[in-house]
Motif scaffolding. Sequence first.
Motif, PDB file in Angstrom:
ATOM      1  N   LEU A  77       0.833  -1.199   0.000  1.00 34.55           N
ATOM      2  CA  LEU A  77       0.000   0.000   0.000  1.00 34.55           C
ATOM      3  C   LEU A  77       0.870   1.253   0.000  1.00 34.55           C
ATOM      4  CD1 LEU A  77      -2.785   1.310   0.088  1.00 34.55           C
ATOM      5  CD2 LEU A  77      -2.718   1.138   2.589  1.00 34.55           C
ATOM      6  N   ASP A 108       1.964   1.663  -3.499  1.00 32.59           N
ATOM      7  CA  ASP A 108       0.862   2.125  -4.346  1.00 32.59           C
ATOM      8  C   ASP A 108       0.621   3.621  -4.163  1.00 32.59           C
ATOM      9  OD1 ASP A 108       0.452  -0.398  -5.372  1.00 32.59           O
ATOM     10  OD2 ASP A 108      -1.178  -0.903  -3.990  1.00 32.59           O
ATOM     11  N   SER A 138      -5.811   1.782  -4.858  1.00 29.53           N
ATOM     12  CA  SER A 138      -5.934   0.524  -4.132  1.00 29.53           C
ATOM     13  C   SER A 138      -7.334   0.402  -3.548  1.00 29.53           C
ATOM     14  CB  SER A 138      -4.896   0.450  -3.003  1.00 29.53           C
ATOM     15  OG  SER A 138      -5.124  -0.675  -2.170  1.00 29.53           O
TER      16      SER A 138
END
Length: 256
Positions: free
Chosen positions: A193, A196, A203
Motif C-alpha cells: 500500500l 501504491d 488501491s
Amino acid sequence: MFGSKQKRRDSLRAAPLPLTWLKVIERNVPFYRYLPEADQCELHRHIQVFLAERHFEGCGGLQITDEIKVTISAQACLLLLHRDTDYYPTLKSILVYPSAYIARQSTSVGTGMILESTTIRLGESWQRGAVILSWDDVLQGAADIHDGHNVVLHEFAHQLDQEGGEAKGSPILERRSMYVAWARILGAEYVQLQKDVQDGHKSTLDDYGATNPAEFFAVATECFFEKALQLKKKHPELYEELKLYYRQDPAQFRNR
C-alpha cells in the motif's frame, strides 16, 4: 468479583432489546440488515452490555441521546461478534462532538524542540480511557456501507489493537502461532500500500492505511466490512487473515 460481573452481563444479555433501540439501528446502521439473524441477535446482546458499562459524554454542546449511544454501540459491537470479549476493557468513555473537531498536537522536531499545532479530526482512540468521535461522521460513515470509510469501525479497531498496549497493527490473536502469518501477510500488504500510494496507484484500501501499521489495521478493518467483495478478490490473503481474526465472513452475506 469476576463471577458477579459475569452474572450481571448474562442478565443484561438476556433482556430483550428495546424496540426504540432496534428502530434506531435499522434506520442508522444499514449494515445491520445484511447480518444473518443469529448475528443480529448476538449483536443485540452485546449492545446491552456495552451500553450498561460504557459512559458517553457530549462535547462542543452536543447533548447525548439514546440515538447517539445506540448508533455508535451497534457499530462498535459488530467487531465483537463470534469472539470471546471483555467489551473493550481499557475503554471508559466515548466522547462525541457534533462534527469534526480541532485537536492539539505536539510533534518532536529534534534537538529537544516540540512543535505545537492543531488538526481537524473525525475521531481518535486513546490507549487507555477514551474514544472520541464526530457525530456527523458517525452517521455518514454508517449510512454508506460500500465506501470503506467508517469512523466507528476505524477507532474501535484501534481499541482492539490497544488492548495489548500501544497500537502497532497487531491485536491480541487467539493463538501464538497465528502471529507469524499475521505479520507476514499484513506486513507485506502494508508495504504494498505504501508503494501504491507513492506511485499514485489506486488501491481497494484507503491511502491513510499507509501511514503506519496501526492505521493500516484500522483501514483494513473498515474495508473488510464495507468493501468485503473487493478486498476478498484483490487481497485474498489479507481478507482471510481478517476473517480468522473477526470470525466473520462479510463477503458471504454481502453477496446474498
